[in-house]
Design a protein around this motif. Structure first.
Motif, PDB file in Angstrom:
ATOM      1  N   VAL A  44      -2.167   6.800 135.984  1.00 48.89           N
ATOM      2  CA  VAL A  44      -3.027   6.527 134.833  1.00 48.89           C
ATOM      3  C   VAL A  44      -3.290   7.819 134.074  1.00 48.89           C
ATOM      4  O   VAL A  44      -3.214   7.860 132.836  1.00 48.89           O
ATOM      5  CB  VAL A  44      -4.359   5.887 135.287  1.00 48.89           C
ATOM      6  N   CYS A  45      -3.575   8.891 134.806  1.00 46.09           N
ATOM      7  CA  CYS A  45      -3.862  10.189 134.194  1.00 46.09           C
ATOM      8  C   CYS A  45      -2.647  10.699 133.430  1.00 46.09           C
ATOM      9  O   CYS A  45      -2.753  11.178 132.306  1.00 46.09           O
ATOM     10  CB  CYS A  45      -4.269  11.192 135.270  1.00 46.09           C
ATOM     11  N   ARG A  47      -0.086   8.943 132.195  1.00 45.28           N
ATOM     12  CA  ARG A  47       0.154   8.111 131.013  1.00 45.28           C
ATOM     13  C   ARG A  47      -0.803   8.497 129.883  1.00 45.28           C
ATOM     14  O   ARG A  47      -0.398   8.629 128.724  1.00 45.28           O
ATOM     15  CB  ARG A  47      -0.041   6.639 131.361  1.00 45.28           C
ATOM     16  N   SER A  48      -2.079   8.648 130.222  1.00 42.00           N
ATOM     17  CA  SER A  48      -3.094   8.964 129.220  1.00 42.00           C
ATOM     18  C   SER A  48      -2.853  10.347 128.621  1.00 42.00           C
ATOM     19  O   SER A  48      -2.934  10.531 127.399  1.00 42.00           O
ATOM     20  CB  SER A  48      -4.481   8.891 129.866  1.00 42.00           C
ATOM     21  N   THR A  49      -2.560  11.327 129.481  1.00 43.30           N
ATOM     22  CA  THR A  49      -2.309  12.685 129.002  1.00 43.30           C
ATOM     23  C   THR A  49      -1.091  12.719 128.099  1.00 43.30           C
ATOM     24  O   THR A  49      -1.104  13.323 127.017  1.00 43.30           O
ATOM     25  CB  THR A  49      -2.094  13.641 130.194  1.00 43.30           C
ATOM     26  N   ALA A  51       0.285  10.305 126.359  1.00 45.80           N
ATOM     27  CA  ALA A  51       0.043   9.615 125.087  1.00 45.80           C
ATOM     28  C   ALA A  51      -0.751  10.493 124.126  1.00 45.80           C
ATOM     29  O   ALA A  51      -0.457  10.543 122.918  1.00 45.80           O
ATOM     30  CB  ALA A  51      -0.707   8.300 125.347  1.00 45.80           C
ATOM     31  N   PHE A  52      -1.748  11.189 124.648  1.00 46.96           N
ATOM     32  CA  PHE A  52      -2.592  12.050 123.812  1.00 46.96           C
ATOM     33  C   PHE A  52      -1.782  13.218 123.264  1.00 46.96           C
ATOM     34  O   PHE A  52      -1.802  13.490 122.060  1.00 46.96           O
ATOM     35  CB  PHE A  52      -3.777  12.556 124.635  1.00 46.96           C
ATOM     36  N   TYR A  72      -7.198  17.955 125.526  1.00 49.87           N
ATOM     37  CA  TYR A  72      -7.340  16.743 126.322  1.00 49.87           C
ATOM     38  C   TYR A  72      -8.121  17.032 127.606  1.00 49.87           C
ATOM     39  O   TYR A  72      -9.034  16.286 127.975  1.00 49.87           O
ATOM     40  CB  TYR A  72      -5.967  16.169 126.665  1.00 49.87           C
ATOM     41  N   HIS A  76     -11.285  14.967 129.296  1.00 51.37           N
ATOM     42  CA  HIS A  76     -10.768  13.913 130.172  1.00 51.37           C
ATOM     43  C   HIS A  76     -10.361  14.506 131.519  1.00 51.37           C
ATOM     44  O   HIS A  76      -9.996  15.682 131.606  1.00 51.37           O
ATOM     45  CB  HIS A  76      -9.534  13.234 129.557  1.00 51.37           C
ATOM     46  N   SER A  78      -7.902  15.540 134.256  1.00 44.12           N
ATOM     47  CA  SER A  78      -6.519  15.940 134.036  1.00 44.12           C
ATOM     48  C   SER A  78      -5.926  16.554 135.295  1.00 44.12           C
ATOM     49  O   SER A  78      -6.628  17.221 136.066  1.00 44.12           O
ATOM     50  CB  SER A  78      -6.435  16.943 132.884  1.00 44.12           C
ATOM     51  N   CYS A 108       2.179  16.784 134.488  1.00 39.46           N
ATOM     52  CA  CYS A 108       2.362  16.284 133.124  1.00 39.46           C
ATOM     53  C   CYS A 108       3.302  17.151 132.292  1.00 39.46           C
ATOM     54  O   CYS A 108       3.516  16.877 131.115  1.00 39.46           O
ATOM     55  CB  CYS A 108       1.016  16.193 132.411  1.00 39.46           C
TER      56      CYS A 108
END
Length: 265
Positions: A44-45, A47-49, A51-52, A72, A76, A78, A108
């Motif tokens: 989840v982390c 994917r979110s990172t 995308a941002f 980010y 959030h 990370s 990431c």
């Protein structure tokens, strides 16, 4: 009936064995659940990172990618290393000036980008990531930062499996004194020592000198106890170069190289 009579004396032993196995099973279940939660949260982390950073940064600009990562991480959760660790990493790369770098734990792609931007034009980064999704998204971020596949390679496997293939991946000359100049370990701390031993056995560390950077998160310096004990027991080829709040640098150099340098002085 006689089976029941014979089994009565064995009942206490059966209860003890059962309780022990129950404890072991419970421990294994707890570890499996913890691993699954870490995997889910990590995905989840990532994917979110991704995308941002992908949507907010200026594509092709390394500094913009890193600044967006930091932006980010400021708001959030990370998996990326902090800017403070990043600066310490930069200092080590500038000092060592490596041409061959191994990164264990891609996350990431943040550290990969920091490393690549400081490597020489002929330099090469091999980054290893166990999770296929993380490897895919991290590789995309590296490309977004403007780097080419000729400058890096992503190995999607465990660190142990990747190390077995490194000699062919790096195209190292068996007879020449070649090897890795810098290794960044930012994966499972329990694998730090086994992986270091595997790199040593495979003669993958440059005999004239290789810096190994050990990252530990959440102030868990105790995670490094095993590998640091090994380093202190091997003063013939290892030394602890520096210790920071979240990163320790150790230095490897073959004893024969040291002796040769001393004799020339």
């Amino acid at each position: 009936m006689w089976l029941v009579v014979l089994s009565v004396p064995l009942l206490p032993a059966f209860i003890v064995v059962s309780s022990r196995y129950c404890v072991k099973v419970a421990v294994l279940c707890h570890r499996a659940l913890a691993w699954a939660l870490r995997l889910v949260r990590g995905r989840v982390c990532v994917r979110s990172t991704h995308a941002f950073v992908f949507s907010k940064c200026t594509h092709g600009k390394v500094d913009s990618v890193l600044e967006t990562f930091d932006l980010y991480a400021g708001t959030h959760p990370s998996l990326c290393i902090s800017p403070q660790i990043g600066e310490a990493l930069d200092e080590a790369v500038r000092r060592v000036r490596p041409s061959r770098v191994l990164e264990l734990g891609m996350h990431c792609g943040y550290s990969s980008v920091r490393l690549l931007r400081l490597l020489p034009s002929a330099g090469r980064l091999i980054t290893v990531e166990l999770d296929p999704l993380t490897a895919e998204l991290g590789e995309e971020i590296i490309l977004v930062a403007g780097f080419k596949h000729s400058q890096f390679q992503v190995l999607t496997s465990s660190s142990a499996e990747a190390i077995l293939t490194l000699r062919s991946v790096l195209e190292l000359n068996q007879e020449a004194s070649e090897g890795l100049n810098l290794v960044l370990m930012d994966h499972d701390p329990q694998q730090y020592l086994p992986d270091l031993l595997a790199l040593e056995r495979g003669e993958l560390l440059c005999p004239s000198g290789c810096s190994v950077l050990l990252i530990y998160r959440n102030q868990r310096a105790g995670d490094l106890r095993e590998i640091l004990s090994y380093i202190r027991a091997r003063p013939d080829c290892y030394c602890i170069k520096s210790k920071l709040q979240f990163m320790t640098e150790i230095f490897y150099q073959k004893e024969s190289i040291r002796v040769d340098r001393v004799s020339r002085m």
